[in-house]
Write an enzyme that holds these catalytic residues in place. Sequence first.
Site, mmCIF file in Angstrom:
data_model
loop_
_atom_site.group_PDB
_atom_site.id
_atom_site.type_symbol
_atom_site.label_atom_id
_atom_site.label_comp_id
_atom_site.label_asym_id
_atom_site.label_seq_id
_atom_site.Cartn_x
_atom_site.Cartn_y
_atom_site.Cartn_z
ATOM 1 N N THR A 196 22.729 9.629 34.081
ATOM 2 C CA THR A 196 22.990 10.235 35.386
ATOM 3 C C THR A 196 21.678 10.834 35.901
ATOM 4 O OG1 THR A 196 25.299 10.718 34.982
ATOM 5 C CG2 THR A 196 24.156 12.236 36.466
ATOM 6 N N GLY A 249 31.361 15.176 31.920
ATOM 7 C CA GLY A 249 31.731 15.719 33.224
ATOM 8 C C GLY A 249 32.971 16.581 33.234
HETATM 9 N N1 ASP Z 1 28.213 13.913 34.147
HETATM 10 C C1 ASP Z 1 28.438 12.504 34.323
HETATM 11 C C2 ASP Z 1 29.935 12.252 34.439
HETATM 12 O O1 ASP Z 1 30.686 12.846 33.713
HETATM 13 C C3 ASP Z 1 27.891 11.677 33.214
HETATM 14 C C4 ASP Z 1 26.443 11.944 32.856
HETATM 15 O O2 ASP Z 1 25.921 12.993 33.155
HETATM 16 O O3 ASP Z 1 25.797 11.078 32.253
HETATM 17 O O4 ASP Z 1 30.318 11.421 35.218
#
Ligand code: ASP
Length: 331
Positions: A196, A249
Site C-alpha cells: 500500500t 486494515g
Molecule cells: N491497509 C491496507 C488494507 O487493509 C493494506 C496494506 O496496508 O497493505 O487494505
Amino acid sequence: MRQLSALLLAFAAMTAHAADKPRTALVIHGGAGVIERSALSAQDEREIRAALDRALDAGNAVLAKGGSALDAVEAAIVVMEESPQFNAGKGAVFNAEGKHELDASIMDGHTRKAGAVAGVSTVRNPIRLARAVMEHSPHVMLAGMGAEKFADSRPELERVPNHWFDTERRRRQLEEAQAKEKAGAAIVEKGKYFGTVGAVALDAQGHIAAATSTGGMTNKRWGRVGDSPIIGAGTWADDRCGVSGTGWGEFFIRNAVAHDICARVAYRGDALAVAADEVINKVVPASGGDGGAIALDRDGNIALPFNTSGMYRAWIKPDGSRGTAIFRDER
Ligand code: ASP
C-alpha cells in the site's frame, strides 16, 4: 574592525535568509509487512528504492516551487501507483475473484476537505479520482459502481481495463493464498500484505495534506474495504498533523489509527513521535493487528513507526536531508 562588522553583517544576512526559507517536508511509504532481507532480491530492492526516490522527487518538485501539500501528495502517490512494485494502481493485489478493487483517499489538513473512493476497477490512478470526489462532488466517499459512474463524468481521468493492473507477482501471491486457504488457513494472515502507498507533505504555507492508495489485501472478498480510503483510519490531516497508515486494515479501522495519532498531538500535546509510536506499537498490536504509519507535523517533524519486519519508506526533511529505508535496522 570594518572587516569584522562586514563579516557580522554577512552572517546576519545568511541566517535571516535561512530562517526565511520555507520549511517544507515530505514523507512517503510503500507499505509495511513481512519484508525480510533474505526474501528480497538485490534487483527488487534496487527497484523499490528507485521507485521511492522517484515518488519523493515528484512530490518535492511541487513543494520546491511553492506548490500545495495537496498537489505534492497526489504527485508522489501517482508515481507509486504507476510503479508495479507497490500494491496500488498497476501492481495492485488480486481479490478472491482474480480482479482488482482499488481504494484511495486524500485529505487537506488546512481546509479539512477530503475525498475517497473504494472498490474502483477501471480508474488508472485512484488517487486522482479521490481528489476529484473532494473537489467536484458534494460527497467525501464514493464506492464501487457509483465511483465508476462519477469517474465517467471526469474526462481528465484515464481509464483502463481491470486486467491492466495485473502483474505476475501478485497472481502468484493470490494462488499461494488460495492454496493455503484450501489447506485450512485464514483468508487473510497477519503480516501477509505489503505495498500500500501513502504520502504526507508540509508545504511552504505551513499546510499539511495526506493521501493513501491501495489494492487492499490479497484474496479479499465480498466487497471488502480496508482502512486506506477511510478518513481517520488510513488517512488523516489537520492543521498540525498528518498521517497515512499501512497494515492490517481491519485493525486500523477499529482503532481509528490515523486520527488517533493526530488527536494525541492535538489534545494531549504529545510529541508526534510519541503519539505515532504508541498507536502503532501499543494500541494496534494490543488489539491483534499489525502495520505501520508515516506521520508529519507542522514543525516538519516526521515519524515512521512500524511493528512488522519492514516498511518501505522515504523522506525529505525541512533541512533538505533525504533517505529511503526498507528494513527495521535502517535508520
Ligand atoms: N491497509 C491496507 C488494507 O487493509 C493494506 C496494506 O496496508 O497493505 O487494505
